[in-house]
Each structure stands twice: as C-alpha cells, then as structure tokens.
Design a protein around this motif. Sequence first.
Motif, PDB file in Angstrom:
ATOM      1  N   THR A   1     -32.160  14.372 -74.332  1.00  0.00           N
ATOM      2  CA  THR A   1     -31.375  14.391 -75.574  1.00  0.00           C
ATOM      3  C   THR A   1     -32.186  14.915 -76.755  1.00  0.00           C
ATOM      4  O   THR A   1     -31.645  15.040 -77.859  1.00  0.00           O
ATOM      5  CB  THR A   1     -30.860  12.979 -75.910  1.00  0.00           C
ATOM      6  OG1 THR A   1     -31.969  12.135 -76.278  1.00  0.00           O
ATOM      7  CG2 THR A   1     -30.130  12.363 -74.731  1.00  0.00           C
ATOM      8  N   LEU A   2     -33.479  15.185 -76.543  1.00  0.00           N
ATOM      9  CA  LEU A   2     -34.330  15.668 -77.618  1.00  0.00           C
ATOM     10  C   LEU A   2     -34.161  17.179 -77.804  1.00  0.00           C
ATOM     11  O   LEU A   2     -33.511  17.850 -77.002  1.00  0.00           O
ATOM     12  CB  LEU A   2     -35.787  15.312 -77.323  1.00  0.00           C
ATOM     13  CG  LEU A   2     -36.087  13.812 -77.155  1.00  0.00           C
ATOM     14  CD1 LEU A   2     -37.543  13.580 -76.800  1.00  0.00           C
ATOM     15  CD2 LEU A   2     -35.711  13.034 -78.410  1.00  0.00           C
ATOM     16  N   VAL A   3     -34.766  17.708 -78.865  1.00  0.00           N
ATOM     17  CA  VAL A   3     -34.624  19.131 -79.201  1.00  0.00           C
ATOM     18  C   VAL A   3     -35.819  19.889 -78.637  1.00  0.00           C
ATOM     19  O   VAL A   3     -36.952  19.652 -79.059  1.00  0.00           O
ATOM     20  CB  VAL A   3     -34.549  19.332 -80.726  1.00  0.00           C
ATOM     21  CG1 VAL A   3     -34.388  20.824 -81.058  1.00  0.00           C
ATOM     22  CG2 VAL A   3     -33.408  18.514 -81.323  1.00  0.00           C
ATOM     23  N   PRO A   4     -35.612  20.809 -77.684  1.00  0.00           N
ATOM     24  CA  PRO A   4     -36.741  21.528 -77.087  1.00  0.00           C
ATOM     25  C   PRO A   4     -37.196  22.709 -77.934  1.00  0.00           C
ATOM     26  O   PRO A   4     -36.382  23.467 -78.468  1.00  0.00           O
ATOM     27  CB  PRO A   4     -36.174  22.009 -75.749  1.00  0.00           C
ATOM     28  CG  PRO A   4     -34.699  22.163 -76.005  1.00  0.00           C
ATOM     29  CD  PRO A   4     -34.325  21.125 -77.034  1.00  0.00           C
ATOM     30  N   VAL A   5     -38.512  22.860 -78.062  1.00  0.00           N
ATOM     31  CA  VAL A   5     -39.109  23.976 -78.796  1.00  0.00           C
ATOM     32  C   VAL A   5     -40.283  24.490 -77.962  1.00  0.00           C
ATOM     33  O   VAL A   5     -41.278  23.782 -77.793  1.00  0.00           O
ATOM     34  CB  VAL A   5     -39.616  23.552 -80.187  1.00  0.00           C
ATOM     35  CG1 VAL A   5     -40.279  24.735 -80.892  1.00  0.00           C
ATOM     36  CG2 VAL A   5     -38.490  22.985 -81.031  1.00  0.00           C
ATOM     37  N   ALA A   6     -40.162  25.687 -77.428  1.00  0.00           N
ATOM     38  CA  ALA A   6     -41.243  26.297 -76.650  1.00  0.00           C
ATOM     39  C   ALA A   6     -42.094  27.174 -77.551  1.00  0.00           C
ATOM     40  O   ALA A   6     -41.565  27.905 -78.393  1.00  0.00           O
ATOM     41  CB  ALA A   6     -40.660  27.117 -75.498  1.00  0.00           C
ATOM     42  N   TYR A   7     -43.407  27.111 -77.379  1.00  0.00           N
ATOM     43  CA  TYR A   7     -44.286  27.935 -78.213  1.00  0.00           C
ATOM     44  C   TYR A   7     -45.647  28.094 -77.549  1.00  0.00           C
ATOM     45  O   TYR A   7     -46.020  27.322 -76.649  1.00  0.00           O
ATOM     46  CB  TYR A   7     -44.459  27.328 -79.605  1.00  0.00           C
ATOM     47  CG  TYR A   7     -45.162  25.986 -79.638  1.00  0.00           C
ATOM     48  CD1 TYR A   7     -46.547  25.898 -79.808  1.00  0.00           C
ATOM     49  CD2 TYR A   7     -44.444  24.796 -79.506  1.00  0.00           C
ATOM     50  CE1 TYR A   7     -47.190  24.679 -79.847  1.00  0.00           C
ATOM     51  CE2 TYR A   7     -45.086  23.570 -79.545  1.00  0.00           C
ATOM     52  CZ  TYR A   7     -46.456  23.517 -79.715  1.00  0.00           C
ATOM     53  OH  TYR A   7     -47.097  22.299 -79.744  1.00  0.00           O
ATOM     54  N   GLU A   8     -46.384  29.089 -78.009  1.00  0.00           N
ATOM     55  CA  GLU A   8     -47.771  29.319 -77.615  1.00  0.00           C
ATOM     56  C   GLU A   8     -48.651  29.225 -78.849  1.00  0.00           C
ATOM     57  O   GLU A   8     -48.228  29.588 -79.951  1.00  0.00           O
ATOM     58  CB  GLU A   8     -47.920  30.688 -76.948  1.00  0.00           C
ATOM     59  CG  GLU A   8     -47.208  30.766 -75.608  1.00  0.00           C
ATOM     60  CD  GLU A   8     -47.030  32.190 -75.109  1.00  0.00           C
ATOM     61  OE1 GLU A   8     -47.354  32.449 -73.934  1.00  0.00           O
ATOM     62  OE2 GLU A   8     -46.535  33.032 -75.900  1.00  0.00           O
TER      63      GLU A   8
END
Length: 298
Positions: free
Chosen positions: A69-76
């Motif tokens: 239910t959380l907000v996903p944020v992909a990053y490098e």
Amino acid sequence: MSDPSGPGTALRAVLDRALADPAMGWSLGGYGAGATFRRDPGEPATPPCGGRPGLVTPRGALVLGEADTLVPVAYETALGGEAWSQSLALCRPLPLLPPCPAPVVSERGRDHAAARAGDRDGVLFCLGLPLRQARLMARVREEAVSRLRAACGRPADAALWAALPGLGAVLVAESGRDRIEVVLEVVLEVVLPDARPGPRAQWFDRLLRLGRLHAATAPIPAGLAPVIHLHPPHPLDGGGYDLARHAAFEALLARFGDPELVALKRRVLAGEAAVPRTRAARAVARVARAQRRHLASA
C-alpha cells in the motif's frame, strides 16, 4: 472497481518476486537507524505466522503486512568515482507518519505481531529513538524483562545498545504492519571478515541528530518519506557486468522512477552529452555514463 493492472497490483508482483530472490536485500527504518534483512540462498526460510507475506530465518524475519500500500520510488544514487547504488523505496506520505516517540525507553507489552507464533510472549520495549518512519524496539523475555524495565524512563544509550545481545534481545524495526526482526546474539556470532550477509541492526547517533527523513542524495519526491528499501542485486556484484540485473532494474525505473529522470537516463545511455542543472539529474547522468561504458564492453 479497482484496476487489476494498477500500481498496487504491480507492486505486489514486484514484492512477490523479491521475496523469492535470496540476492535481494531489504531495509526498514529512517535516516540513522533501522534494520536490514538478507539471507543466504540455502538458508531455511518459512513464511511469517498468520498468513502474512514475508520470510522467517534462524537469524531474523521480514514481515510485509502493508508494504504493497506504500508509494514506490525507484532510483539510482551516484557514489564516488563510477560507482552507484540502486534502490526501490517504499514511501509513506508525510501526513500519515506518526510523531517521534518519547525519547526514553518504554514498555510496549507482549509482541502480538511477532513473525513467529512462539515469540508472541516476548515483551517489547521501545528504545525511544527520534524516528518518524519506524519504531525501534527490543523484544526480551524472562529475567531480561526486569533489566529493560529498570531502564524505562531514561534515554537509550550506547551502553544499553551494547547490552542487548547479552540479554538475548531481538531488535524489532516496525512501521505499521511491516517489520524486520534481528536476532542480535546470532548477528554477533557471524560478524567476521568472511561473515555471511544477514539481518543487521543499525543505530548511528550522529545521523539521527540531523533529523533527516532520508539521505540528501536520494531523489524522494516532496511529501513522501521512505519507510522500506528494496536493494536489488547490483550488476557489478560477482564480477563482470550482469546484463540481466541491469535490465531488471531498468524495468523498475521505467515503472516506478521519476519520468523526467528516466527519460534523461535513456538519452545519456543512447549517447547524449547532457549537462543537467539539478543535483538529481547530474547524478543520473553520471550513473548512465558509467553504465554506458560497462554495457559497451559487456
């Protein structure tokens, strides 16, 4: 009616695949304190009690009660030289974060949410660390309970932290219905130069005092705070450049990354000599150029 292909469904699929991958690392907590969970490929692992998603090993546990239910944020993140890290942060909106706990040790009662049913009789003590994303607690039983009760009402200090393994304590980092458990006495036994990766507890006073929600180099959107991080296996781990690992994280970036940063990275990978203005964009360009060189020789 909910969209069966919506972001929640996509994230659940990512979490299911990650749980099945022993190379995946997990962390839960805030800037300066928290816990990490890792396991060996052949290490015994079972699901948490109560039908919750997660993993339980002899050295710790991971419970994902509401992670989807959380907000996903992909990053490098660009590191020194041509090194970089990669993460999928699961974030909670700032208004939904609880305030920091009282800055003293306090008793919380029985651990009814323990990953193992047999640990539910253990008693939780909140360590009072100044974190909004998670509560760091120690679970103890028997005579160790009186030792922790004697510490209640006072701030946790380095001496208490150092004493926890000898008390048979389990460190619990908890955010809502998500948690990581670390068997501290087992961790001490394997902290050797050739130690296997496994669950770890982290507590850095110097970083905690900064009061940050995340590292300044992490491009987390305004209004969000990372609670859980997934750490996929790096393309450079194990020698050579692993094209499958590169492609796997590119897919996460495409699905959960900042669209402008993802577009910039694709242009740099294609050969564009971009000169970005923002800190986040400059980091993306550095990572893309490093990866472009590795891809050219892979």
